[in-house]
Design a protein around this motif. Structure first.
Motif, PDB file in Angstrom:
ATOM      1  N   SER A 198      19.588  65.021  33.135  1.00 27.26           N
ATOM      2  CA  SER A 198      20.308  65.380  31.906  1.00 27.26           C
ATOM      3  C   SER A 198      21.169  64.241  31.372  1.00 27.26           C
ATOM      4  O   SER A 198      21.154  63.973  30.165  1.00 27.26           O
ATOM      5  N   LEU A 199      21.924  63.537  32.221  1.00 28.65           N
ATOM      6  CA  LEU A 199      22.799  62.474  31.723  1.00 28.65           C
ATOM      7  C   LEU A 199      21.979  61.310  31.187  1.00 28.65           C
ATOM      8  O   LEU A 199      22.249  60.811  30.092  1.00 28.65           O
ATOM      9  N   ILE A 200      20.979  60.882  31.927  1.00 27.52           N
ATOM     10  CA  ILE A 200      20.197  59.730  31.461  1.00 27.52           C
ATOM     11  C   ILE A 200      19.416  60.064  30.190  1.00 27.52           C
ATOM     12  O   ILE A 200      19.337  59.248  29.274  1.00 27.52           O
ATOM     13  N   LEU A 201      18.884  61.275  30.078  1.00 30.35           N
ATOM     14  CA  LEU A 201      18.174  61.661  28.857  1.00 30.35           C
ATOM     15  C   LEU A 201      19.121  61.750  27.668  1.00 30.35           C
ATOM     16  O   LEU A 201      18.785  61.354  26.552  1.00 30.35           O
ATOM     17  N   TRP A 202      20.327  62.257  27.907  1.00 31.16           N
ATOM     18  CA  TRP A 202      21.314  62.339  26.835  1.00 31.16           C
ATOM     19  C   TRP A 202      21.723  60.942  26.385  1.00 31.16           C
ATOM     20  O   TRP A 202      21.766  60.652  25.185  1.00 31.16           O
ATOM     21  N   MET A 203      22.003  60.046  27.352  1.00 32.26           N
ATOM     22  CA  MET A 203      22.384  58.673  27.007  1.00 32.26           C
ATOM     23  C   MET A 203      21.245  57.989  26.248  1.00 32.26           C
ATOM     24  O   MET A 203      21.484  57.288  25.277  1.00 32.26           O
ATOM     25  N   GLN A 204      20.017  58.207  26.678  1.00 36.09           N
ATOM     26  CA  GLN A 204      18.863  57.614  26.005  1.00 36.09           C
ATOM     27  C   GLN A 204      18.788  58.095  24.558  1.00 36.09           C
ATOM     28  O   GLN A 204      18.489  57.326  23.651  1.00 36.09           O
ATOM     29  N   SER A 205      19.092  59.375  24.324  1.00 29.23           N
ATOM     30  CA  SER A 205      19.038  59.935  22.971  1.00 29.23           C
ATOM     31  C   SER A 205      20.167  59.408  22.084  1.00 29.23           C
ATOM     32  O   SER A 205      20.116  59.564  20.867  1.00 29.23           O
ATOM     33  N   GLN A 206      21.168  58.776  22.686  1.00 27.10           N
ATOM     34  CA  GLN A 206      22.323  58.274  21.945  1.00 27.10           C
ATOM     35  C   GLN A 206      22.281  56.765  21.699  1.00 27.10           C
ATOM     36  O   GLN A 206      23.246  56.190  21.191  1.00 27.10           O
ATOM     37  N   VAL A 207      21.199  56.081  22.087  1.00 25.73           N
ATOM     38  CA  VAL A 207      21.111  54.633  21.917  1.00 25.73           C
ATOM     39  C   VAL A 207      21.383  54.261  20.456  1.00 25.73           C
ATOM     40  O   VAL A 207      20.832  54.858  19.538  1.00 25.73           O
ATOM     41  N   GLY A 208      22.281  53.302  20.261  1.00 27.14           N
ATOM     42  CA  GLY A 208      22.672  52.871  18.930  1.00 27.14           C
ATOM     43  C   GLY A 208      23.820  53.659  18.339  1.00 27.14           C
ATOM     44  O   GLY A 208      24.372  53.272  17.320  1.00 27.14           O
ATOM     45  N   LYS A 209      24.194  54.747  19.002  1.00 26.87           N
ATOM     46  CA  LYS A 209      25.288  55.594  18.521  1.00 26.87           C
ATOM     47  C   LYS A 209      26.559  55.297  19.326  1.00 26.87           C
ATOM     48  O   LYS A 209      26.504  54.780  20.433  1.00 26.87           O
ATOM     49  N   THR A 210      27.675  55.692  18.779  1.00 22.27           N
ATOM     50  CA  THR A 210      28.961  55.543  19.461  1.00 22.27           C
ATOM     51  C   THR A 210      29.368  56.896  20.030  1.00 22.27           C
ATOM     52  O   THR A 210      29.322  57.903  19.336  1.00 22.27           O
ATOM     53  N   ILE A 211      29.726  56.888  21.309  1.00 18.99           N
ATOM     54  CA  ILE A 211      30.135  58.108  22.002  1.00 18.99           C
ATOM     55  C   ILE A 211      31.521  57.898  22.601  1.00 18.99           C
ATOM     56  O   ILE A 211      31.892  56.780  22.954  1.00 18.99           O
ATOM     57  N   PRO A 212      32.294  58.982  22.775  1.00 19.34           N
ATOM     58  CA  PRO A 212      33.577  58.846  23.471  1.00 19.34           C
ATOM     59  C   PRO A 212      33.376  58.862  24.977  1.00 19.34           C
ATOM     60  O   PRO A 212      32.548  59.618  25.506  1.00 19.34           O
ATOM     61  N   VAL A 213      34.109  58.000  25.676  1.00 18.96           N
ATOM     62  CA  VAL A 213      34.104  57.951  27.130  1.00 18.96           C
ATOM     63  C   VAL A 213      35.552  57.886  27.575  1.00 18.96           C
ATOM     64  O   VAL A 213      36.332  57.085  27.048  1.00 18.96           O
ATOM     65  N   ILE A 214      35.927  58.729  28.526  1.00 18.69           N
ATOM     66  CA  ILE A 214      37.281  58.692  29.078  1.00 18.69           C
ATOM     67  C   ILE A 214      37.198  58.099  30.465  1.00 18.69           C
ATOM     68  O   ILE A 214      36.425  58.549  31.304  1.00 18.69           O
ATOM     69  N   ILE A 215      37.995  57.039  30.715  1.00 21.59           N
ATOM     70  CA  ILE A 215      38.054  56.382  32.016  1.00 21.59           C
ATOM     71  C   ILE A 215      39.428  56.631  32.610  1.00 21.59           C
ATOM     72  O   ILE A 215      40.434  56.388  31.967  1.00 21.59           O
ATOM     73  N   GLN A 216      39.453  57.142  33.845  1.00 22.46           N
ATOM     74  CA  GLN A 216      40.727  57.422  34.515  1.00 22.46           C
ATOM     75  C   GLN A 216      40.715  56.807  35.893  1.00 22.46           C
ATOM     76  O   GLN A 216      39.745  56.910  36.613  1.00 22.46           O
TER      77      GLN A 216
END
Length: 123
Positions: free
Chosen positions: A105-123
């Protein structure tokens, strides 16, 4: 983070951000801000490795790497409303978690977002 795509070896794929010092002198994707706890982020990506003969998935991994080691015992990444706890290796410059090979699920979602900007929270 703006997601880039990087393929290598014909059977491995990476989606996310990799800086020039991490990805063969090329930049894939982008990340802002690119500093965490005083260290430059050199990559933040999810990757997949596939057996070239059987096409079976061998490995899914999520990682983040830094230019200098951190004193963090773990790093938490929140991507697409899911939080992952990554463990350190290599003197705390590289943190990763191996994802279940039966959960794409994560890799397929990331693949579908190539070229797009997504929010990522790093803690």
């Amino acid at each position: 983070m703006t997601i880039g795509e990087y393929t290598y070896g014909g059977n491995q794929w990476e989606y996310g951000y990799s800086s020039a010092e991490f990805a063969d002198g090329k930049v894939y994707g982008s990340i802002e801000p690119n500093i965490f706890k005083g260290s430059k982020i050199t990559s933040l990506a999810v990757g997949q490795s596939v057996d070239p003969s059987s096409q079976m998935i061998l490995l899914h991994i999520l990682w983040i790497s830094f230019s200098i080691g951190l004193s963090q015992s773990t790093i938490k990444l929140t991507i697409n409303n899911s939080t992952y706890t990554l463990n350190p290796v290599e003197g705390n410059t590289y943190y990763y978690i191996e994802l279940p090979t039966n959960d794409s699920s994560l890799i397929l979602w990331m693949q579908s977002q190539v070229g797009k900007t997504i929010p990522v929270i790093i803690q």
